[in-house]
Motif scaffolding. Structure first.
Motif, PDB file in Angstrom:
ATOM      1  N   ALA A   1       5.776   9.274   6.681  1.00 58.72           N
ATOM      2  CA  ALA A   1       4.407   8.903   6.955  1.00 58.72           C
ATOM      3  C   ALA A   1       3.838   8.079   5.799  1.00 58.72           C
ATOM      4  CB  ALA A   1       3.561  10.142   7.198  1.00 58.72           C
ATOM      5  N   THR A   2       4.221   8.449   4.570  1.00 57.94           N
ATOM      6  CA  THR A   2       3.735   7.727   3.400  1.00 57.94           C
ATOM      7  C   THR A   2       4.255   6.297   3.405  1.00 57.94           C
ATOM      8  OG1 THR A   2       3.762   9.787   2.150  1.00 57.94           O
ATOM      9  CG2 THR A   2       3.604   7.768   0.889  1.00 57.94           C
ATOM     10  N   GLN A   3       5.523   6.135   3.806  1.00 54.86           N
ATOM     11  CA  GLN A   3       6.111   4.802   3.849  1.00 54.86           C
ATOM     12  C   GLN A   3       5.428   3.962   4.930  1.00 54.86           C
ATOM     13  OE1 GLN A   3      10.334   4.696   4.521  1.00 54.86           O
ATOM     14  NE2 GLN A   3      10.460   2.563   3.932  1.00 54.86           N
ATOM     15  N   ALA A   4       5.117   4.557   6.054  1.00 57.86           N
ATOM     16  CA  ALA A   4       4.422   3.843   7.137  1.00 57.86           C
ATOM     17  C   ALA A   4       3.024   3.422   6.683  1.00 57.86           C
ATOM     18  CB  ALA A   4       4.357   4.711   8.388  1.00 57.86           C
ATOM     19  N   LEU A   5       2.371   4.304   5.933  1.00 58.24           N
ATOM     20  CA  LEU A   5       1.043   3.990   5.406  1.00 58.24           C
ATOM     21  C   LEU A   5       1.110   2.843   4.410  1.00 58.24           C
ATOM     22  CD1 LEU A   5      -1.961   4.672   5.302  1.00 58.24           C
ATOM     23  CD2 LEU A   5      -1.438   6.364   3.542  1.00 58.24           C
ATOM     24  N   GLN A   6       2.153   2.825   3.564  1.00 54.44           N
ATOM     25  CA  GLN A   6       2.321   1.744   2.591  1.00 54.44           C
ATOM     26  C   GLN A   6       2.580   0.412   3.312  1.00 54.44           C
ATOM     27  OE1 GLN A   6       5.503   3.174   0.105  1.00 54.44           O
ATOM     28  NE2 GLN A   6       4.086   4.166  -1.361  1.00 54.44           N
ATOM     29  N   ALA A   8       1.642  -0.358   6.385  1.00 51.06           N
ATOM     30  CA  ALA A   8       0.384  -0.730   7.044  1.00 51.06           C
ATOM     31  C   ALA A   8      -0.601  -1.318   6.029  1.00 51.06           C
ATOM     32  CB  ALA A   8      -0.224   0.470   7.753  1.00 51.06           C
ATOM     33  N   THR A   9      -0.641  -0.730   4.837  1.00 53.05           N
ATOM     34  CA  THR A   9      -1.526  -1.228   3.783  1.00 53.05           C
ATOM     35  C   THR A   9      -1.101  -2.623   3.339  1.00 53.05           C
ATOM     36  OG1 THR A   9      -1.929   1.029   3.019  1.00 53.05           O
ATOM     37  CG2 THR A   9      -2.441  -0.749   1.483  1.00 53.05           C
ATOM     38  N   GLN A  10       0.195  -2.820   3.171  1.00 53.22           N
ATOM     39  CA  GLN A  10       0.699  -4.142   2.776  1.00 53.22           C
ATOM     40  C   GLN A  10       0.400  -5.177   3.868  1.00 53.22           C
ATOM     41  OE1 GLN A  10       4.841  -3.382   1.934  1.00 53.22           O
ATOM     42  NE2 GLN A  10       4.435  -2.785  -0.198  1.00 53.22           N
ATOM     43  N   ASP A  11       0.573  -4.792   5.127  1.00 53.09           N
ATOM     44  CA  ASP A  11       0.273  -5.700   6.234  1.00 53.09           C
ATOM     45  C   ASP A  11      -1.214  -6.050   6.255  1.00 53.09           C
ATOM     46  OD1 ASP A  11       2.918  -5.696   6.977  1.00 53.09           O
ATOM     47  OD2 ASP A  11       2.648  -4.307   8.688  1.00 53.09           O
ATOM     48  N   ALA A  12      -2.045  -5.054   6.034  1.00 54.63           N
ATOM     49  CA  ALA A  12      -3.495  -5.295   6.022  1.00 54.63           C
ATOM     50  C   ALA A  12      -3.884  -6.218   4.867  1.00 54.63           C
ATOM     51  CB  ALA A  12      -4.249  -3.975   5.928  1.00 54.63           C
ATOM     52  N   LEU A  13      -3.306  -6.001   3.701  1.00 56.36           N
ATOM     53  CA  LEU A  13      -3.592  -6.854   2.544  1.00 56.36           C
ATOM     54  C   LEU A  13      -3.102  -8.289   2.784  1.00 56.36           C
ATOM     55  CD1 LEU A  13      -2.766  -4.429  -0.420  1.00 56.36           C
ATOM     56  CD2 LEU A  13      -5.028  -5.235   0.318  1.00 56.36           C
ATOM     57  N   ALA A  14      -1.940  -8.420   3.402  1.00 51.23           N
ATOM     58  CA  ALA A  14      -1.409  -9.755   3.713  1.00 51.23           C
ATOM     59  C   ALA A  14      -2.311 -10.463   4.717  1.00 51.23           C
ATOM     60  CB  ALA A  14       0.019  -9.651   4.244  1.00 51.23           C
TER      61      ALA A  14
END
Length: 199
Positions: A1-6, A8-14
């Motif tokens: 779940a932590t990896q999925a959150l990371q 998703a966060t990277q995708d959002a930042l991009a």
């Protein structure tokens, strides 16, 4: 779940970075055009999206809340017509394109001449205003007309010097008589009519 959150966060930042870059590119385009461009809300309010040229052509656009307020400094009569036209536009009685077509197309005054073009923008009721500075063009047209008038006079002078000198003497007499106000309004109208007819 932590990896999925990371991820998703990277995708959002991009995505945010892409949006920021796209906005910067759009602003660069807006700042590169000679026309004053601004997006207007359905109530006539100015959106933040605008070209740099708008600030040069209509400096008050940065502080005005409505487009007619921004333009009133240059041409109060045009601004009043825009405000009245915008009331009709806001009422929704006519299609947007028809209402926009009834707004003023020319702003003249305060040392500037603008041609105004009103266009529907996007899917909503927003409006794009395109303001084109035609001050220099109108001045050049006026200079050209005066030059052509002078050439016509010189052409007539070359053909019939006596007739041109008679015309100038008569015109000078009529202008002096009208300027003296020593005549009735009817006589003044006749003299002006004669002067117009002789030109």
């Amino acid at each position: 779940a932590t990896q999925a959150l990371q991820v998703a966060t990277q995708d959002a930042l991009a995505a945010r970075d892409e949006a920021t870059q796209a906005h910067a590119h759009a602003q660069t385009i807006l700042d590169s055009v000679a026309e004053g461009l601004v997006l207007l809300r359905p109530d006539g309010g100015l959106q933040p999206a605008r070209s740099a040229a708008l600030s040069t052509l209509v400096p008050s656009a940065s502080t005005a809340s409505k487009i007619w307020e921004a333009l009133a400094i240059h041409d109060p009569q045009c601004a009043e017509q825009i405000e009245l036209g915008w009331d009709q536009l806001s009422a929704g009685w006519l299609p947007l394109v028809v209402s926009l077509d009834q707004l003023p197309r020319k702003l003249r005054g305060d040392g500037i001449a603008l041609d105004l073009e009103w266009k529907p923008a996007g899917e909503g009721d927003d409006v794009l205003l395109v303001a084109t500075d035609v001050t220099d063009k109108l001045a050049a047209d006026q200079d050209r007309a005066e030059h052509e008038e002078l050439l016509t006079l010189l052409g007539r002078l070359a053909k019939d010097r006596v007739a041109v000198l008679d015309f100038l003497a008569e015109a000078k007499r009529i202008v002096a008589a009208v300027g003296s106000r020593d005549c009735s309004p009817e006589q003044e109208r006749r003299w002006i009519h004669t002067l117009k007819g002789n030109t």
